[in-house]
Design an enzyme around this catalytic site. Structure first.
Site, mmCIF file in Angstrom:
data_model
loop_
_atom_site.group_PDB
_atom_site.id
_atom_site.type_symbol
_atom_site.label_atom_id
_atom_site.label_comp_id
_atom_site.label_asym_id
_atom_site.label_seq_id
_atom_site.Cartn_x
_atom_site.Cartn_y
_atom_site.Cartn_z
ATOM 1 N N HIS A 9 51.914 97.896 -7.290
ATOM 2 C CA HIS A 9 51.660 96.650 -8.037
ATOM 3 C C HIS A 9 50.709 96.877 -9.218
ATOM 4 O O HIS A 9 49.922 97.828 -9.228
ATOM 5 C CB HIS A 9 51.072 95.589 -7.088
ATOM 6 C CG HIS A 9 49.777 96.033 -6.473
ATOM 7 N ND1 HIS A 9 48.567 95.922 -7.118
ATOM 8 C CD2 HIS A 9 49.505 96.630 -5.282
ATOM 9 C CE1 HIS A 9 47.615 96.410 -6.363
ATOM 10 N NE2 HIS A 9 48.155 96.863 -5.234
ATOM 11 N N GLU A 11 47.426 95.735 -11.722
ATOM 12 C CA GLU A 11 46.016 95.493 -11.356
ATOM 13 C C GLU A 11 45.867 94.129 -10.683
ATOM 14 O O GLU A 11 46.308 93.108 -11.206
ATOM 15 C CB GLU A 11 45.139 95.536 -12.605
ATOM 16 C CG GLU A 11 43.655 95.345 -12.289
ATOM 17 C CD GLU A 11 42.826 95.108 -13.544
ATOM 18 O OE1 GLU A 11 42.057 96.007 -13.925
ATOM 19 O OE2 GLU A 11 42.946 94.005 -14.135
ATOM 20 N N TRP A 14 41.152 91.983 -7.076
ATOM 21 C CA TRP A 14 40.193 92.817 -6.321
ATOM 22 C C TRP A 14 40.227 94.279 -6.753
ATOM 23 O O TRP A 14 39.281 95.000 -6.485
ATOM 24 C CB TRP A 14 40.421 92.668 -4.810
ATOM 25 C CG TRP A 14 39.793 91.414 -4.280
ATOM 26 C CD1 TRP A 14 39.378 90.324 -5.007
ATOM 27 C CD2 TRP A 14 39.484 91.115 -2.912
ATOM 28 N NE1 TRP A 14 38.852 89.377 -4.173
ATOM 29 C CE2 TRP A 14 38.907 89.828 -2.878
ATOM 30 C CE3 TRP A 14 39.665 91.803 -1.712
ATOM 31 C CZ2 TRP A 14 38.492 89.224 -1.689
ATOM 32 C CZ3 TRP A 14 39.257 91.204 -0.519
ATOM 33 C CH2 TRP A 14 38.676 89.928 -0.520
ATOM 34 N N GLY A 22 43.376 95.770 1.202
ATOM 35 C CA GLY A 22 44.214 95.833 2.398
ATOM 36 C C GLY A 22 45.191 94.672 2.486
ATOM 37 O O GLY A 22 45.980 94.446 1.572
ATOM 38 N N ARG A 60 50.581 90.346 -4.695
ATOM 39 C CA ARG A 60 50.391 91.252 -5.838
ATOM 40 C C ARG A 60 51.617 92.155 -6.033
ATOM 41 O O ARG A 60 51.973 92.479 -7.168
ATOM 42 C CB ARG A 60 49.091 92.056 -5.697
ATOM 43 C CG ARG A 60 48.938 92.907 -4.439
ATOM 44 C CD ARG A 60 47.490 93.340 -4.307
ATOM 45 N NE ARG A 60 47.187 94.283 -3.246
ATOM 46 C CZ ARG A 60 46.931 93.979 -1.979
ATOM 47 N NH1 ARG A 60 47.013 92.732 -1.573
ATOM 48 N NH2 ARG A 60 46.595 94.914 -1.117
ATOM 49 N N GLU A 87 50.162 96.859 2.090
ATOM 50 C CA GLU A 87 49.071 97.830 1.945
ATOM 51 C C GLU A 87 48.557 98.222 3.333
ATOM 52 O O GLU A 87 48.678 97.454 4.291
ATOM 53 C CB GLU A 87 47.943 97.200 1.106
ATOM 54 C CG GLU A 87 46.743 98.102 0.829
ATOM 55 C CD GLU A 87 47.113 99.440 0.215
ATOM 56 O OE1 GLU A 87 47.707 100.296 0.919
ATOM 57 O OE2 GLU A 87 46.821 99.651 -0.983
ATOM 58 N N HIS A 89 46.049 98.385 6.182
ATOM 59 C CA HIS A 89 45.001 97.422 6.526
ATOM 60 C C HIS A 89 43.637 98.108 6.404
ATOM 61 O O HIS A 89 43.465 99.213 6.911
ATOM 62 C CB HIS A 89 45.230 96.901 7.949
ATOM 63 C CG HIS A 89 44.470 95.652 8.242
ATOM 64 N ND1 HIS A 89 43.102 95.625 8.350
ATOM 65 C CD2 HIS A 89 44.888 94.370 8.403
ATOM 66 C CE1 HIS A 89 42.715 94.385 8.589
ATOM 67 N NE2 HIS A 89 43.784 93.594 8.617
ATOM 68 N N ARG A 114 39.037 106.057 2.878
ATOM 69 C CA ARG A 114 40.104 105.751 1.913
ATOM 70 C C ARG A 114 41.302 106.682 2.046
ATOM 71 O O ARG A 114 42.435 106.259 1.838
ATOM 72 C CB ARG A 114 39.594 105.861 0.465
ATOM 73 C CG ARG A 114 38.585 104.830 0.056
ATOM 74 C CD ARG A 114 38.200 105.012 -1.409
ATOM 75 N NE ARG A 114 39.200 104.533 -2.333
ATOM 76 C CZ ARG A 114 39.433 105.045 -3.545
ATOM 77 N NH1 ARG A 114 38.768 106.098 -3.961
ATOM 78 N NH2 ARG A 114 40.354 104.523 -4.321
ATOM 79 N N HIS A 182 52.431 99.246 -2.471
ATOM 80 C CA HIS A 182 50.965 99.364 -2.565
ATOM 81 C C HIS A 182 50.545 100.826 -2.539
ATOM 82 O O HIS A 182 51.301 101.683 -2.036
ATOM 83 C CB HIS A 182 50.339 98.632 -1.384
ATOM 84 C CG HIS A 182 50.724 97.198 -1.323
ATOM 85 N ND1 HIS A 182 49.943 96.186 -1.836
ATOM 86 C CD2 HIS A 182 51.855 96.604 -0.848
ATOM 87 C CE1 HIS A 182 50.556 95.022 -1.658
ATOM 88 N NE2 HIS A 182 51.715 95.244 -1.071
ATOM 89 N N GLY A 183 49.327 101.087 -3.009
ATOM 90 C CA GLY A 183 48.836 102.459 -3.093
ATOM 91 C C GLY A 183 49.066 103.250 -1.807
ATOM 92 O O GLY A 183 49.624 104.346 -1.828
HETATM 93 O O1 LIG Z 1 43.614 97.956 -0.521
HETATM 94 C C1 LIG Z 1 43.004 98.361 -1.512
HETATM 95 O O2 LIG Z 1 41.774 98.243 -1.667
HETATM 96 C C2 LIG Z 1 43.762 99.036 -2.633
HETATM 97 O O3 LIG Z 1 44.940 98.414 -2.859
HETATM 98 C C3 LIG Z 1 44.001 100.498 -2.341
HETATM 99 O O4 LIG Z 1 42.763 100.992 -2.214
HETATM 100 P P1 LIG Z 1 42.322 102.523 -2.127
HETATM 101 O O5 LIG Z 1 42.833 103.219 -3.357
HETATM 102 O O6 LIG Z 1 40.820 102.406 -2.097
HETATM 103 O O7 LIG Z 1 42.870 103.064 -0.853
#
Ligand SMILES: O=C(O)[C@H](O)COP(=O)(O)O
Length: 248
Positions: A9, A11, A14, A22, A60, A87, A89, A114, A182-183
């Site tokens: 997604h 920016e 948060w 999460g 997002r 994402e 959790h 992380r 998500h990341g």
């Molecule tokens: O959930 C989160 O905070 C972000 O989408 C991914 O965060 P991270 O890069 O700190 O794992």
């Protein structure tokens, strides 16, 4: 050869505030919306089109998908929302500032929370208002499927069935698919696809709003992958993601 496109997604509010997010359902910033539209433009310019799209149940990623599809004039595309693409959790870290958390616990501890494969962040208490048990979008799930925290291994454990039951059959059926997620759910998918080791996955960071193309062979094994877009900008965005968890 099959081609699929993953996209984190744009920016979020948060991301901008540098908070652990999460399963918290925050929206995109203006910049995030622009990134999603730009992704659609880049995909269109590169000649991509799709038959089907997948996303999570978090706005997002959903809104990123909508804006990308709109830019491609593909608002008609069937979309499947799957919670398993959510994402990872972030447990009791959800809502906390990443830099402040690093200042309090150290950069190394935050890197473990992380990016490590099998060490989860501290869990939410079951009664914590941040827990998702009463959220109607998860009403069909058994209670023990709703996490109070997750490490990447836990995310892999839910993403893998989504791949096997949904994504892989669609690809094999010849559907051109776009996945807006998500990341860390994308790190889980990529770890599985590329066979990245538990050790090396620590170094993988996914930038916001950049289409990532995977070319797969007939057995759905990756042949190669590449981001569409300027490599220097993508490398800078990946480094910025890595640095979010460091004390100032
Ligand atoms: O959930 C989160 O905070 C972000 O989408 C991914 O965060 P991270 O890069 O700190 O794992």
């Amino acid at each position: 050869m099959y081609k699929i496109v993953f996209m984190r997604h744009g920016e979020s509010t948060w991301n901008l505030e540098n908070r652990f997010t999460g399963w918290t359902d925050v929206d995109l910033t203006e910049k995030g919306r622009a990134e999603a539209r730009m992704a659609g433009q880049v995909l269109k310019d590169a000649g991509f089109t799709f038959d089907l799209a997948y996303t999570s149940v978090l706005k997002r990623a959903v809104r990123t998908l909508w804006l990308t599809m709109d830019e491609m004039d593909l608002m008609w595309l069937p979309v499947k929302n799957d919670w398993r693409l959510n994402e990872r959790h972030y447990g009791a870290l959800q809502g906390l500032d990443k830099g402040e958390t690093a200042a309090k616990y150290g950069d190394q501890q935050v890197l473990v929370w992380r990016r490590s494969y099998d060490t989860p962040p501290p869990a939410l208490e079951a009664g914590d208002p941040r827990a998702s048990f009463d959220d109607p979008r998860y009403a069909g799930l058994p209670k023990d499927a709703i996490p109070l925290t997750e490490c990447l291994k836990d995310t892999v454990a839910r993403v893998l069935p989504c791949w096997n039951e949904e994504l892989a059959p669609a690809i094999r059926a010849g559907k051109k698919i776009l996945i807006s997620a998500h990341g860390n759910s994308l790190r889980a998918l990529i770890k599985m696809l590329d066979g990245i080791s538990d050790h090396d996955i620590v170094g993988l960071n996914i930038p916001n709003g950049q289409p990532l193309v995977y070319e797969l062979d007939k057995d759905l094994k990756p042949i190669r992958h590449y981001y569409l877009g300027d490599p220097a900008a993508i490398a800078a965005a990946q480094a910025a993601v890595a640095n979010q968890g460091k004390a100032k």
